[in-house]
Design a protein around this motif. Structure first.
Motif, short mmCIF file in Angstrom:
data_model
loop_
_atom_site.label_atom_id
_atom_site.label_comp_id
_atom_site.label_asym_id
_atom_site.label_seq_id
_atom_site.Cartn_x
_atom_site.Cartn_y
_atom_site.Cartn_z
N ALA A 509 0.83 -1.21 0.00
CA ALA A 509 0.00 0.00 0.00
C ALA A 509 0.87 1.25 0.00
CB ALA A 509 -0.92 -0.01 1.22
N CYS A 510 1.90 1.27 0.83
CA CYS A 510 2.75 2.47 0.92
C CYS A 510 3.54 2.68 -0.37
CB CYS A 510 3.68 2.35 2.11
SG CYS A 510 2.82 2.38 3.71
N LYS A 518 -3.39 5.65 -6.08
CA LYS A 518 -4.13 5.84 -4.83
C LYS A 518 -5.17 4.76 -4.61
CE LYS A 518 -3.41 10.82 -4.40
NZ LYS A 518 -4.04 12.13 -4.16
N ASP A 519 -5.88 4.36 -5.66
CA ASP A 519 -6.90 3.32 -5.48
C ASP A 519 -6.27 2.00 -5.05
OD1 ASP A 519 -8.88 5.08 -6.14
OD2 ASP A 519 -9.04 4.44 -8.23
N ARG A 522 -5.23 2.22 -1.43
CA ARG A 522 -6.36 2.05 -0.50
C ARG A 522 -6.78 0.58 -0.41
NH1 ARG A 522 -8.11 6.96 -3.11
NH2 ARG A 522 -8.03 8.72 -1.62
N THR A 523 -6.79 -0.10 -1.55
CA THR A 523 -7.20 -1.51 -1.55
C THR A 523 -6.26 -2.35 -0.69
OG1 THR A 523 -8.17 -1.34 -3.77
CG2 THR A 523 -7.55 -3.54 -3.02
N HIS A 524 -4.96 -2.18 -0.91
CA HIS A 524 -3.99 -2.97 -0.14
C HIS A 524 -4.00 -2.58 1.33
CE1 HIS A 524 -2.92 -4.17 -4.05
NE2 HIS A 524 -2.02 -3.23 -4.34
N ALA A 551 1.47 10.25 2.75
CA ALA A 551 1.53 10.19 1.29
C ALA A 551 0.31 10.86 0.65
CB ALA A 551 1.62 8.74 0.83
N GLY A 552 -0.50 11.54 1.47
CA GLY A 552 -1.66 12.26 0.94
C GLY A 552 -2.88 11.41 0.72
N ILE A 553 -2.96 10.25 1.36
CA ILE A 553 -4.11 9.35 1.17
C ILE A 553 -4.82 9.14 2.49
CG2 ILE A 553 -4.83 7.01 0.52
CD1 ILE A 553 -2.47 6.90 -1.36
N ARG A 554 -6.11 9.42 2.49
CA ARG A 554 -6.95 9.16 3.67
C ARG A 554 -7.86 7.98 3.35
NH1 ARG A 554 -6.59 12.71 7.69
NH2 ARG A 554 -5.48 14.67 7.28
N LEU A 555 -7.98 7.10 4.31
CA LEU A 555 -8.75 5.87 4.08
C LEU A 555 -10.22 6.04 4.36
CD1 LEU A 555 -6.22 3.32 5.57
CD2 LEU A 555 -6.67 3.76 3.17
#
Length: 628
Positions: A509-510, A518-519, A522-524, A551-555
């Motif tokens: 994921a990272c 990004k998708d 989020r999946t991983h 990394a700028g990703i919110r779950l």
């Protein structure tokens, strides 16, 4: 039959028996035997018999053919020290080989009477010391053996007492002292067979204590020709250097040989432990669980009570690697209590993983206290494997002391390399590579991957996921990192390694986030979070969310699920199963017997279930489970 002792007719009992039976004092069985309905009635009746008459009755009982299995008991109760008593006790000891705790009690009772015959006293002291040690009473076994050595005149008996002493001191972690005893003995003119056995035992002790690098060459051209202890040592040597398939073969062979008719009573008593341990590094936890069940059955059959906590360590390790933290903690805690009560010292391979569980759960202070206490104790690292130090690396990373974690990780890693513990390197390469990545320590990452060339090929299924993850994290292209981490997760899933699968998905994921996918990230991440949620690994949950936020990703809400903290949904599968068994009316020992765990572990699971359900007693637990 009682009437027959003094020649009276059995009809003499016709009056007393019909009177006592309706009163509920005795029962008359179909075969004509009379038995008290409660031990208390028997004790009262026995106490009313004059001491002299008791001695006469016990002596008469011992002479009857039907009392063959209880001759020693009756002669002891008669209170007379005779050659027949010594012979009966020795015969009882032989018949109780698979019940050493019972044998130890019998021999404790016999000790004062046997003192009237010094030669017999030493023989019985040897049997007593051996029974005490095999039942896990090591301190008492050592004291009895040391006292008897001063009176032993028979060289063979002195040798047997020395071997009991060595076994007990080994269990207490005093491997250096045992090696010194062996080296001293080998300096004397002793029979060739004794020299061979002691040499094999020294090889075993040197491995166990980690005092020397693991030999890279076999202990013999044909290990199957070694003594049983030598074969166990060769199985462990293969395991430690990463030749796990051969190690498993030798360990299984040793376990089978242990039950042979020509078995030396001092050899190979640990043989049943090792198949499950080695299989963990060979095929992984699913396969190891099968070996563990067989090992636990053999422990009960062969009476090796002292193995219980070590088998619980194996069970806990299987639960931990599988990602069942609560069940692993319960097994570790129960086993560590048993170890402490028996004054045994080989706890490093439990203390380290138990502290690791604290780290996963977010109990960082508990982990630090546990590791500090172990360091202060001066207890040895079993096989020289730095399990407590490895847990310390995980703790430092959880405390965000990344540079310190990487530095300690480098020292721990290099120590394992210098000791030739290649299996351990392969098992934890992924974990150390993860720490190196978090610390941005490229040199450590490269060192890990370079040292993995020392691991024998092919890499075992149990270690394949860990090695694949380490290799992936050292890839220069983040896209290769994603693909390699997903391969590692698949390999871990195949053998049931839930924690490694969780870590590999986190890294996938990272890495996906770094390349802007990004998708996929989020999946991983959500797959990793589901595993963390199931395990109760709150530290990992927070770490994944933090790394992706950077990394700028919110779950969002879907990525922030939490395992229930209370109610039936909060119970682990083992806790739920035990609650259901309690609801059927089973006792703790009955549950323990059916699940091949200790009654203490059952109680730990019950306590956890009560706390999660807000209940106070087993009765309430049974009622709640039955209502479901």
């Amino acid at each position: 039959e009682s009437a027959g002792f003094d020649g009276a007719a059995s009809a003499a009992l016709v009056g007393p028996v019909p009177t006592a039976t309706p009163a509920g004092v005795v029962d008359l069985a179909d075969d004509g035997r009379v038995a008290f309905r409660h031990d208390l009635y028997a004790e009262v009746a026995y106490a009313s018999i004059p001491v002299g008459l008791r001695s006469v009755l016990h002596t008469a009982c011992a002479r009857r053919p039907a009392a063959a299995s209880t001759v020693a008991h009756h002669l002891l109760a008669a209170g007379t020290a005779t050659p027949a008593l010594v012979e009966a006790i020795q015969e009882a000891d032989r018949s109780l080989h698979n019940a050493p705790g019972v044998a130890a009690d019998l021999l404790d009772e016999a000790a004062p009477l046997a003192e009237q015959d010094p030669a017999a006293a030493v023989r019985l002291a040897y049997a007593r010391a051996r029974a005490l040690s095999r039942s896990g009473q090591f301190a008492r076994g050592i004291a009895v053996a040391q006292a008897a050595l001063g009176s032993a005149t028979d060289p063979a008996l002195s040798g047997d007492l020395q071997r009991v002493l060595m076994f007990s001191l080994t269990a207490q972690g005093k491997s250096d002292e045992v090696v010194g005893m062996i080296d001293t003995t080998l300096g004397y003119p002793i029979p060739d067979e004794m020299r061979r056995l002691l040499g094999d035992f020294r090889s075993y002790i040197a491995l166990l204590g980690g005092s020397e690098p693991v030999p890279l060459q076999p202990f013999a051209p044909d290990p199957l020709q070694l003594s049983l202890t030598g074969l166990v040592a060769e199985a462990l040597r293969c395991y430690l250097v990463g030749e796990t398939a051969a190690g498993l073969e030798y360990a299984v062979h040793a376990s089978r040989r242990y039950a042979g008719d020509d078995m030396d009573p001092h050899e190979g008593s640990s043989a049943d432990i090792w198949p499950a341990v080695i299989e963990m590094a060979n095929e992984g936890p699913i396969a190891a669980a099968e070996h563990l069940r067989e090992s636990e059955r053999l422990r009960a059959e062969r009476g090796n009570t002292w193995l219980t906590p070590y088998q619980q360590f194996s069970a806990a390790g299987i639960e931990l690697v599988s990602g069942r933290l609560d069940d692993a903690a319960a097994q570790f805690d129960s086993a560590l209590e048993l170890i402490e009560s028996a004054e045994m010292a080989w706890t490093s391979m439990a203390v380290g993983p138990r502290a690791e569980i604290d780290v996963y759960r977010g109990n960082l202070t508990d982990a630090e206290d546990r590791l500090d206490a172990f360091a202060r104790s001066g207890a040895p690292n079993q096989f020289g494997l730095p399990e407590p130090e490895r847990a310390r690396v995980a703790l430092l990373e959880a405390q965000r002391r990344y540079a310190e974690a990487a530095e300690l990780g480098r020292l721990v890693w290099e120590r394992a390399v210098s000791n030739h513990c290649y299996m351990w390197l392969a098992s934890y390469a992924g974990d150390f590579a993860h720490v190196a990545l978090r610390a941005a320590d490229a040199a450590l990452l490269q060192q890990i991957c370079a040292d993995l060339t020392l691991v024998p090929k092919p890499i075992t299924p149990a270690c394949a996921g860990s090695v694949a993850l380490a290799t992936a994290l050292n890839a220069p292209d983040p896209r290769d990192m994603v693909a390699g981490s997903l391969d590692a997760a698949a390999l871990a899933r195949r053998v049931g390694e839930g924690l490694l699968e969780m870590l590999a998905l986190e890294e996938a994921a990272c890495a996906a986030a770094v390349v802007g996918h990004k998708d996929a990230a989020r999946t991983h991440a959500r797959a990793a979070l589901a595993l963390a949620d199931s395990a109760g690994a709150t530290t990992v949950t927070a770490r994944i969310q933090s790394r992706l936020r950077s990394a700028g990703i919110r779950l969002g809400a879907k990525g922030a699920r939490r395992r229930p903290q209370t109610g039936w949904g909060s119970l682990t599968p083992t806790e739920a199963r035990i609650a259901e068994m309690v609801a059927t009316g089973m006792t703790g020992p009955e549950v323990a017997s059916q699940l091949y765990i200790s009654p203490r572990t059952v109680q730990t699971h019950v306590s956890h279930a009560l706390a999660k359900l807000g209940l106070r007693t087993r009765v309430e637990l049974a009622a709640a489970a039955a209502a479901r």
